[in-house]
Write an enzyme that holds these catalytic residues in place. Structure first.
Site, PDB file in Angstrom:
ATOM      1  N   CYS A   2       0.841  -1.191   0.000  1.00 16.63           N
ATOM      2  CA  CYS A   2       0.000   0.000   0.000  1.00 16.63           C
ATOM      3  C   CYS A   2       0.874   1.237   0.000  1.00 16.63           C
ATOM      4  O   CYS A   2       2.099   1.146   0.032  1.00 16.63           O
ATOM      5  CB  CYS A   2      -0.864   0.006   1.256  1.00 16.63           C
ATOM      6  SG  CYS A   2      -1.770  -1.512   1.503  1.00 16.63           S
ATOM      7  N   ARG A  27       1.220   1.862  -5.983  1.00 14.78           N
ATOM      8  CA  ARG A  27       1.478   0.878  -4.926  1.00 14.78           C
ATOM      9  C   ARG A  27       0.230   0.096  -4.560  1.00 14.78           C
ATOM     10  O   ARG A  27       0.302  -0.846  -3.782  1.00 14.78           O
ATOM     11  CB  ARG A  27       2.040   1.567  -3.679  1.00 14.78           C
ATOM     12  CG  ARG A  27       3.296   2.390  -3.922  1.00 14.78           C
ATOM     13  CD  ARG A  27       3.696   3.151  -2.684  1.00 14.78           C
ATOM     14  NE  ARG A  27       4.026   2.245  -1.607  1.00 14.78           N
ATOM     15  CZ  ARG A  27       5.249   1.703  -1.439  1.00 14.78           C
ATOM     16  NH1 ARG A  27       6.197   2.000  -2.292  1.00 14.78           N
ATOM     17  NH2 ARG A  27       5.489   0.863  -0.459  1.00 14.78           N
ATOM     18  N   TRP A  73      -3.550  -1.881  -1.366  1.00 15.13           N
ATOM     19  CA  TRP A  73      -3.446  -3.068  -2.209  1.00 15.13           C
ATOM     20  C   TRP A  73      -3.877  -4.224  -1.308  1.00 15.13           C
ATOM     21  O   TRP A  73      -3.171  -4.600  -0.384  1.00 15.13           O
ATOM     22  CB  TRP A  73      -2.009  -3.278  -2.679  1.00 15.13           C
ATOM     23  CG  TRP A  73      -1.864  -4.345  -3.723  1.00 15.13           C
ATOM     24  CD1 TRP A  73      -2.431  -4.339  -4.964  1.00 15.13           C
ATOM     25  CD2 TRP A  73      -1.101  -5.559  -3.643  1.00 15.13           C
ATOM     26  NE1 TRP A  73      -2.054  -5.478  -5.640  1.00 15.13           N
ATOM     27  CE2 TRP A  73      -1.261  -6.246  -4.867  1.00 15.13           C
ATOM     28  CE3 TRP A  73      -0.312  -6.144  -2.667  1.00 15.13           C
ATOM     29  CZ2 TRP A  73      -0.654  -7.479  -5.124  1.00 15.13           C
ATOM     30  CZ3 TRP A  73       0.296  -7.366  -2.923  1.00 15.13           C
ATOM     31  CH2 TRP A  73       0.124  -8.017  -4.151  1.00 15.13           C
ATOM     32  N   ASN A  99       1.046   0.104   6.013  1.00 17.69           N
ATOM     33  CA  ASN A  99       1.506  -0.609   4.816  1.00 17.69           C
ATOM     34  C   ASN A  99       2.324  -1.802   5.288  1.00 17.69           C
ATOM     35  O   ASN A  99       3.288  -1.636   6.033  1.00 17.69           O
ATOM     36  CB  ASN A  99       2.382   0.284   3.940  1.00 17.69           C
ATOM     37  CG  ASN A  99       3.118  -0.560   2.886  1.00 17.69           C
ATOM     38  OD1 ASN A  99       2.611  -1.578   2.440  1.00 17.69           O
ATOM     39  ND2 ASN A  99       4.339  -0.156   2.558  1.00 17.69           N
ATOM     40  N   GLY A 100       1.910  -2.997   4.916  1.00 18.33           N
ATOM     41  CA  GLY A 100       2.630  -4.201   5.349  1.00 18.33           C
ATOM     42  C   GLY A 100       1.649  -5.292   5.736  1.00 18.33           C
ATOM     43  O   GLY A 100       0.457  -5.220   5.388  1.00 18.33           O
ATOM     44  N   GLU A 483      11.467 -11.850 -20.411  1.00 13.42           N
ATOM     45  CA  GLU A 483      10.993 -10.515 -20.030  1.00 13.42           C
ATOM     46  C   GLU A 483       9.909 -10.028 -20.998  1.00 13.42           C
ATOM     47  O   GLU A 483       8.904  -9.448 -20.589  1.00 13.42           O
ATOM     48  CB  GLU A 483      12.157  -9.517 -19.984  1.00 13.42           C
ATOM     49  CG  GLU A 483      11.785  -8.093 -19.659  1.00 13.42           C
ATOM     50  CD  GLU A 483      11.077  -7.908 -18.319  1.00 13.42           C
ATOM     51  OE1 GLU A 483      10.515  -6.820 -18.100  1.00 13.42           O
ATOM     52  OE2 GLU A 483      11.034  -8.874 -17.519  1.00 13.42           O
ATOM     53  N   LYS A 487       6.198  -8.958 -19.771  1.00  8.60           N
ATOM     54  CA  LYS A 487       5.692  -7.603 -20.033  1.00  8.60           C
ATOM     55  C   LYS A 487       4.291  -7.685 -20.651  1.00  8.60           C
ATOM     56  O   LYS A 487       3.375  -6.977 -20.260  1.00  8.60           O
ATOM     57  CB  LYS A 487       6.636  -6.849 -20.993  1.00  8.60           C
ATOM     58  CG  LYS A 487       7.822  -6.207 -20.303  1.00  8.60           C
ATOM     59  CD  LYS A 487       7.553  -4.862 -19.756  1.00  8.60           C
ATOM     60  CE  LYS A 487       7.652  -4.691 -18.227  1.00  8.60           C
ATOM     61  NZ  LYS A 487       8.276  -5.669 -17.425  1.00  8.60           N
ATOM     62  N   GLU A 490       1.789  -8.918 -17.961  1.00 11.09           N
ATOM     63  CA  GLU A 490       1.589  -7.937 -16.878  1.00 11.09           C
ATOM     64  C   GLU A 490       0.540  -6.881 -17.238  1.00 11.09           C
ATOM     65  O   GLU A 490      -0.354  -6.578 -16.466  1.00 11.09           O
ATOM     66  CB  GLU A 490       2.889  -7.182 -16.626  1.00 11.09           C
ATOM     67  CG  GLU A 490       3.843  -7.761 -15.634  1.00 11.09           C
ATOM     68  CD  GLU A 490       5.067  -6.851 -15.456  1.00 11.09           C
ATOM     69  OE1 GLU A 490       5.332  -6.426 -14.322  1.00 11.09           O
ATOM     70  OE2 GLU A 490       5.738  -6.564 -16.464  1.00 11.09           O
ATOM     71  N   HIS A 506       9.801 -30.269 -28.212  1.00 14.96           N
ATOM     72  CA  HIS A 506       9.615 -31.327 -27.205  1.00 14.96           C
ATOM     73  C   HIS A 506       8.281 -31.179 -26.487  1.00 14.96           C
ATOM     74  O   HIS A 506       8.123 -31.626 -25.348  1.00 14.96           O
ATOM     75  CB  HIS A 506      10.769 -31.290 -26.196  1.00 14.96           C
ATOM     76  CG  HIS A 506      12.109 -31.449 -26.852  1.00 14.96           C
ATOM     77  ND1 HIS A 506      12.475 -32.585 -27.524  1.00 14.96           N
ATOM     78  CD2 HIS A 506      13.129 -30.565 -26.981  1.00 14.96           C
ATOM     79  CE1 HIS A 506      13.694 -32.420 -28.026  1.00 14.96           C
ATOM     80  NE2 HIS A 506      14.108 -31.207 -27.721  1.00 14.96           N
ATOM     81  N   LYS A 604       3.677  -2.106  -7.670  1.00 11.46           N
ATOM     82  CA  LYS A 604       5.037  -1.784  -8.130  1.00 11.46           C
ATOM     83  C   LYS A 604       6.084  -2.673  -7.485  1.00 11.46           C
ATOM     84  O   LYS A 604       7.007  -3.147  -8.149  1.00 11.46           O
ATOM     85  CB  LYS A 604       5.342  -0.317  -7.866  1.00 11.46           C
ATOM     86  CG  LYS A 604       6.682   0.148  -8.362  1.00 11.46           C
ATOM     87  CD  LYS A 604       6.755   0.069  -9.873  1.00 11.46           C
ATOM     88  CE  LYS A 604       8.110   0.318 -10.463  1.00 11.46           C
ATOM     89  NZ  LYS A 604       8.243  -0.118 -11.837  1.00 11.46           N
TER      90      LYS A 604
HETATM   91  C1  BG6 Z   1       6.631  -6.602  -9.134  1.00  9.34           C
HETATM   92  C2  BG6 Z   1       6.694  -5.499 -10.186  1.00  9.34           C
HETATM   93  O1  BG6 Z   1       5.700  -6.288  -8.154  1.00  9.34           O
HETATM   94  O2  BG6 Z   1       7.903  -6.766  -8.499  1.00  9.34           O
HETATM   95  C3  BG6 Z   1       7.713  -5.930 -11.226  1.00  9.34           C
HETATM   96  O3  BG6 Z   1       5.416  -5.350 -10.780  1.00  9.34           O
HETATM   97  C4  BG6 Z   1       9.068  -6.141 -10.535  1.00  9.34           C
HETATM   98  O4  BG6 Z   1       7.823  -4.951 -12.219  1.00  9.34           O
HETATM   99  C5  BG6 Z   1       8.980  -7.101  -9.361  1.00  9.34           C
HETATM  100  O5  BG6 Z   1       9.968  -6.656 -11.475  1.00  9.34           O
HETATM  101  C6  BG6 Z   1      10.237  -7.025  -8.509  1.00  9.34           C
HETATM  102  O6  BG6 Z   1      10.316  -5.729  -7.958  1.00  9.34           O
HETATM  103  P1  BG6 Z   1      11.720  -5.088  -7.527  1.00  9.34           P
HETATM  104  O7  BG6 Z   1      11.345  -3.742  -7.017  1.00  9.34           O
HETATM  105  O8  BG6 Z   1      12.300  -5.978  -6.482  1.00  9.34           O
HETATM  106  O9  BG6 Z   1      12.571  -5.019  -8.761  1.00  9.34           O
END
Ligand code: BG6
Length: 609
Positions: A2, A27, A73, A99-100, A483, A487, A490, A506, A604
């Site tokens: 959060c 967040r 969140w 937050n936590g 990656e 992407k 996500e 395979h 994030k």
């Molecule tokens: C996810 C993010 O929550 O955490 C990703 O959406 C990120 O983009 C991953 O790669 C790891 O986060 P960080 O801050 O440890 O690089």
């Protein structure tokens, strides 16, 4: 994860809180709420994105100059107004945002119910509110005593901002493992989960340590340790500027951050390469130290883990020492057997991801050297790692990482070159050539942005309806396809898989049918033909081959659509191929009309397990 924010000063708190929350919405955006102290504490909450709360506050006349705020969140309890923060204790004595995660909250609920406390929400946070109230009333020694007793009693991670009815006009804060920054200027004192929320008001900040607390008065901050003794803190200055946290005319933060990559790659290279020599002295990593490592472990989450997979290929090839790449959430519980002469590298944009932080502590417990490749200055991993190499991507707002990823790649290359040179695995000539090629990367990335964006935007709209996609490549191309696939998943919610091209036959090739989108990456000239024959196999099953390759590799016969990138050396191609991969995901998502910067169910960085 959060976002929390707080302000105590001369100005109306509501504007500063809402502005701060808008900068923290990446967040979490399941609900939002604020508590403003004027004559009494007034609380407003709303389910969903911040705009819903703004709607509620539209005709409210809130003049209080002291308040706290939260954007959520959801972890414990569904997204709802009832579960939204701030939470209050049964008699309203304590108002709190958090937050936590509180791990032993069920045990504490039983304890508090024995003391006649009632609970109205499904959250772990409401427990914090009541346990602070419980100690406050039991020992009557004021806020700091109640907060410190609570910190000893609860297990988990937290950054909290609290207001006590009997201490009007004061905000009390404390943290353990969750991020918190405290800022100050002539108009007051600010607290937030991350820099962008307060950057508009001040660059002067305090870093509060784990299990420490503070009282935010209108014109000063008093810090306390766990014994309740006052401790001194130094005011530090942040280098980032406000515009870095704004969109600057771009439609989304993701496309803005994609276009910032030439600049941030250059900045990161220049911060470590001086007169064609790599210099890690800033972080204390000497060549002798680097020379001593017999094994490297790279541990990370999400996209940062994919940087690790790319780095493994480059590190092993240049240094000839074994490299293992580990997902932090597995590493931390696998009781890994680590080589005493090893180096554990934690890669993290935020420096706050809970699993990566725990993996760092696991390595430290085993007495292994730890290096953090981190973007957020002063973050937990940065403060606890033995060595830190900062990436200079600046604040990254979009949940899907792009520019931080590119700067992490650069630092990984520099590390590989310096270790290889310290171990005399490469001579001065190779060393110089590698650096000479690396400093050309920013312009090559700019070339791709200038010349491929329009083309990708055009073809992306063709794929907005697809349900599945595949990304394939060999060696470093396979590593970066991981990656590319993440992407797309996500931000566009399209199911996607990345595969080592040689593995396809395979099993997975059975999924290829007419017009199945397959993004093929081929840059490694030593395995070029192998990759091409895999692409041919896919095409012969009806797959639509969208291929990314450098000018000097001929792919026209096998590709349905080609994305040609500039040449570079094999090690550095992930820095170029990732750009069209980011653009493909971005434009497919835009063509689906989705919220690019705040994809559903994501955050994030995940500061909870
Ligand atoms: C996810 C993010 O929550 O955490 C990703 O959406 C990120 O983009 C991953 O790669 C790891 O986060 P960080 O801050 O440890 O690089």
């Amino acid at each position: 994860m959060c976002g929390i924010v707080g302000y105590n000063g001369k100005n109306k708190a509501v504007d500063i809180l809402m502005d701060g929350l808008s900068k923290l919405e990446y967040r979490g955006y399941d609900s939002a709420g604020i508590a403003i102290f004027d004559k009494d504490i007034e609380i407003y909450k709303a389910k969903g994105k911040l705009v819903n709360l703004s709607e509620k506050l539209k005709d409210k006349d809130l003049n209080g100059t002291c308040g706290i705020g939260h954007t959520r969140w959801a972890t414990h309890g569904e997204p709802s107004e009832n579960n939204a923060h701030p939470h209050i204790s049964n008699d309203g004595n304590v108002t709190l945002v958090h937050n936590g995660i509180i791990e032993n909250y069920q045990e504490l609920i039983l304890k508090l119910e024995n003391h006649k406390y009632k609970f109205y929400s499904e959250t772990d946070t409401e427990v914090l509110t009541n346990i602070i109230d419980y100690y406050y009333k039991k020992y009557k020694l004021g806020p700091i005593d109640a907060i410190n007793r609570t910190m000893v009693r609860v297990r988990g991670s937290y950054a909290i901002a609290v207001m006590f009815k009997e201490y009007p006009g004061e905000i009390w804060v404390a943290r353990k493992d969750s991020p918190m920054i405290i800022g100050q200027n002539k108009d007051g004192v600010y607290v937030a989960s991350d820099v962008p929320a307060i950057l508009k008001y001040t660059k002067n900040v305090y870093y509060i340590g784990n299990m420490e607390a503070a009282c935010l008065k209108k014109d000063k901050v008093i810090f306390y340790d766990l014994n309740g003794d006052v401790i001194q803190k130094e005011l530090k200055r942040i280098k980032w500027d406000v515009s870095a946290a704004e969109k600057e005319g771009y439609e989304h933060f993701m496309i803005k951050e994609i276009n910032e990559q030439p600049e941030v790659i250059k900045r990161t290279i220049n911060s470590y390469v001086l007169d064609n020599k790599i210099d890690f002295s800033k972080c204390g990593l000497t060549r002798d130290k680097l020379k001593s490592y017999k094994q490297i472990y790279i541990v990370a989450c999400g996209s940062a883990y994919h940087v690790g997979v790319c780095a493994q290929y480059v590190l092993e090839d240049l240094t000839r020492i074994p490299v293992r790449v580990e997902m932090a959430s597995e590493f931390r519980y696998r009781k890994p057997i680590l080589n005493k002469n090893g180096l554990v590298i934690i890669i993290s944009q935020s420096g706050e991801t809970a699993d990566s932080l725990a993996a760092l502590r696991e390595a430290k417990n085993q007495g292994i050297d730890t290096l953090g490749i981190i973007n957020v200055v002063g973050s937990s991993i940065a403060r606890e790692a033995d060595y830190v190499l900062y990436t200079l991507a600046g604040p990254e707002i979009s949940v899907a990482t792009t520019k931080a990823f590119s700067t992490q790649l650069i630092v990984s290359y520099l590390l590989a070159i310096e270790i290889a040179s310290a171990k005399r695995k490469i001579n001065k000539k190779v060393y110089n050539n590698l650096l000479k090629e690396m400093v050309l990367l920013p312009d090559k990335v700019q070339y791709i942005l200038d010349n491929l964006t329009k083309d990708i935007q055009r073809i992306a709209s063709k794929f907005s309806h697809i349900k599945d996609a595949f990304y394939i490549g060999r060696g470093l191309d396979y590593a970066i396809s991981l990656e590319g696939s993440l992407k797309l998943k996500e931000v566009s919610y399209i199911h996607s898989e990345a595969y080592a091209a040689g593995e396809l036959k395979h099993g997975t090739i059975s999924l290829i049918e007419d017009n199945t989108l397959v993004v093929g990456i081929v840059t490694q000239n030593n395995i070029y033909e192998k990759s091409i024959s895999n692409f041919v196999e896919v095409k012969s099953r009806g797959g639509y081959m969208l291929i990314i390759a450098p000018e000097d590799l001929n792919i026209n016969k096998v590709s349905n659509h080609s994305l040609i990138i500039p040449n570079t050396i094999n090690y550095f191609y992930p820095s170029l191929t990732v750009i069209p991969l980011q653009l493909i995901s971005y434009y497919i998502t835009v063509s689906k009309g989705l919220d690019v910067d705040k994809p559903r169910n994501l955050a994030k960085s995940v500061t909870v397990e």
